[in-house]
Structure formats: structure tokens, C-alpha cells
Write a protein that holds these residues in place. Structure first.
Motif, short mmCIF file in Angstrom:
data_model
loop_
_atom_site.label_atom_id
_atom_site.label_comp_id
_atom_site.label_asym_id
_atom_site.label_seq_id
_atom_site.Cartn_x
_atom_site.Cartn_y
_atom_site.Cartn_z
N LEU A 118 -3.91 5.42 4.07
CA LEU A 118 -2.86 6.18 3.41
C LEU A 118 -3.42 7.12 2.36
O LEU A 118 -2.90 8.22 2.17
CB LEU A 118 -1.83 5.25 2.78
N ARG A 119 -4.49 6.72 1.66
CA ARG A 119 -5.06 7.59 0.65
C ARG A 119 -5.65 8.84 1.27
O ARG A 119 -5.61 9.91 0.70
CB ARG A 119 -6.12 6.85 -0.16
N SER B 229 0.83 -1.21 0.00
CA SER B 229 0.00 0.00 0.00
C SER B 229 0.86 1.26 0.00
O SER B 229 0.56 2.22 -0.71
CB SER B 229 -0.94 0.02 1.21
N LEU B 230 1.91 1.24 0.81
CA LEU B 230 2.85 2.38 0.79
C LEU B 230 3.43 2.55 -0.60
O LEU B 230 3.57 3.68 -1.10
CB LEU B 230 3.98 2.15 1.80
N ARG C 16 -4.58 10.46 3.76
CA ARG C 16 -3.54 11.39 4.18
C ARG C 16 -2.68 11.88 3.02
O ARG C 16 -1.85 12.73 3.18
CB ARG C 16 -2.63 10.72 5.22
N ALA C 17 -2.89 11.30 1.86
CA ALA C 17 -2.04 11.66 0.70
C ALA C 17 -2.36 13.05 0.19
O ALA C 17 -3.42 13.58 0.41
CB ALA C 17 -2.20 10.62 -0.40
N PHE D 250 0.39 4.04 -2.71
CA PHE D 250 -0.25 5.30 -2.34
C PHE D 250 0.70 6.36 -1.77
O PHE D 250 0.37 7.54 -1.79
CB PHE D 250 -1.38 5.04 -1.33
N ARG D 251 1.83 5.95 -1.22
CA ARG D 251 2.76 6.91 -0.61
C ARG D 251 4.20 6.58 -1.00
O ARG D 251 5.07 6.37 -0.16
CB ARG D 251 2.61 6.89 0.91
N LYS D 252 4.45 6.54 -2.30
CA LYS D 252 5.76 6.11 -2.81
C LYS D 252 6.93 6.89 -2.23
O LYS D 252 8.03 6.36 -2.07
CB LYS D 252 5.78 6.24 -4.34
N HIS D 253 6.71 8.15 -1.93
CA HIS D 253 7.81 8.99 -1.49
C HIS D 253 8.38 8.56 -0.13
O HIS D 253 9.47 8.98 0.25
CB HIS D 253 7.36 10.46 -1.41
N LEU D 254 7.65 7.69 0.60
CA LEU D 254 8.14 7.24 1.90
C LEU D 254 9.17 6.11 1.79
O LEU D 254 9.83 5.77 2.77
CB LEU D 254 6.96 6.78 2.78
#
Length: 196
Positions: free
Chosen positions: A192-193, A138-139, A195-196, A142-146
Motif C-alpha cells: 500500500l505504501r 494497514s489500510l 501505491r500511495a 497507509f490508505r485512510k481515504h479508502l
């Protein structure tokens, strides 16, 4: 990210939840392995026995997450947690990491209860660990930069291999692995979505 360079004291300080979970694994394993009292007692009271869960022993949806059947079982699951848990605990924070770990482990056990026969007995942390893999995916989505590109590729490869190997190993709770992974991914997709 997945290479551990901390001292033992630093590891405990930086990753308290992973440290507590691994400690519980080891303590329960020692209680079942050492001749302190009949080791069958813990297994009888804490393992996931579908029949007993249906009869109301609901704690058996949680306790199997921390109980293991032998040295190689506890070693592999604890090592996996030490390898993959810290980065996720750091990203999510200890509180959220705890809930992701517990919810995915419980989800895996509920799926096992609903799909496997009433006589089925299960234990081990792998459902929750696959839940962590699902959260990592999921990261990745939805939150690739992490995560760095190399770490995204690494965790995706490990997750895919883990799922494939689930179908080729004996005495594996396939339902637990799949639903642990799925619940981890869905928790990530829902949280995560937003907070994106």
C-alpha cells in the motif's frame, strides 16, 4: 461497508472469491459431518499436523485454512469472512484479495509449524481471517481515504478485541492468529505504501 444488503446472487457476483472460500468451508464441513465416508479420512489427510509437514507433506500448510473441526468453528469463521471479506475484496480486487488471504493463512501455518511442538495439530481459517484484519489496519495507516472514519474505528476496535480474545479462549491457535495478523499488516505496509 460491513452490512450485507445484497441478494444471494448479487453477493456471489460481486464477491466471487469470498463466495468460493465459504463454499469450500461448507463442502469440507459437510464431508466431515455427514456419514458419506469415514470423516476421519479428510482430517487425516488435510489437517495441519506439524510432524507430517516436517516429513514433507507441504500441502498441510494450505489445506488447514479451509478445514474446520465442527459446526460452530465453520460457522464463526465463515460468518467472519462474509462480514469482513467483501469490502476488502472490492478494495483490493479479487486477484490480490486471493493472494492476501492465502499468504496470510500460509504464514500463520508456517509460524505454527516453527513455534509449536512437532505433535501440534491445527486447522481453521482464523489465521487468514486475522490476516484480513491486519490488511485493514494497514489500510487504516497507509490508505485512510479508502475507509470512512466510522469504518476505520470499527475495524480497529474489532481487530483489537479479536487479538485480546485470542488469549482468553480455549483451544485457540494463538500463534496462527498473531502471525496471520502480522503478515496481513506487513503485506499491506509493503504494497500500500508503494501505491500511495
Amino acid at each position: 461497508m460491513f452490512t450485507r444488503t445484497e441478494s444471494f446472487q448479487e453477493f456471489i457476483r460481486y464477491y466471487p472469491v469470498v463466495s468460493v472460500i465459504v463454499s469450500i468451508h461448507i463442502i469440507l464441513y459437510l464431508l466431515t459431518a455427514l456419514p458419506i465416508f469415514p470423516n476421519s479420512l479428510l482430517f487425516e489427510q488435510l489437517s495441519g499436523v506439524n510432524l507430517y509437514i516436517w516429513q514433507g507433506e507441504i500441502w498441510r500448510l494450505i489445506t488447514p485454512i479451509f478445514l474446520h473441526s465442527g459446526f460452530s468453528h465453520v460457522l464463526f469463521n465463515s460468518f467472519s469472512l462474509v462480514l469482513f471479506g467483501p469490502a476488502l475484496e472490492r478494495i483490493l480486487g479479487s486477484f490480490r484479495f486471493t493472494w492476501v488471504y492465502l499468504i496470510t493463512g500460509i504464514s500463520a501455518n508456517v509460524a505454527t509449524l516453527l513455534i509449536e511442538p512437532v505433535t501440534y495439530i491445527h486447522l481453521g481459517a482464523s489465521g487468514a481471517i486475522f490476516g484480513l484484519f491486519g490488511m485493514y489496519i494497514s489500510l487504516n495507516v497507509f490508505r485512510k481515504h479508502l475507509l470512512s472514519r466510522d469504518n476505520r474505528q470499527l475495524i480497529t476496535t474489532i481487530a483489537v478485541i479479536g487479538i485480546i480474545m485470542t488469549f482468553f479462549q480455549q483451544d485457540i491457535n494463538v500463534i496462527s492468529h498473531l502471525f496471520g495478523f502480522l503478515s496481513g499488516f506487513l503485506i499491506g505496509a509493503l504494497t500500500l505504501r508503494k501505491r500511495a
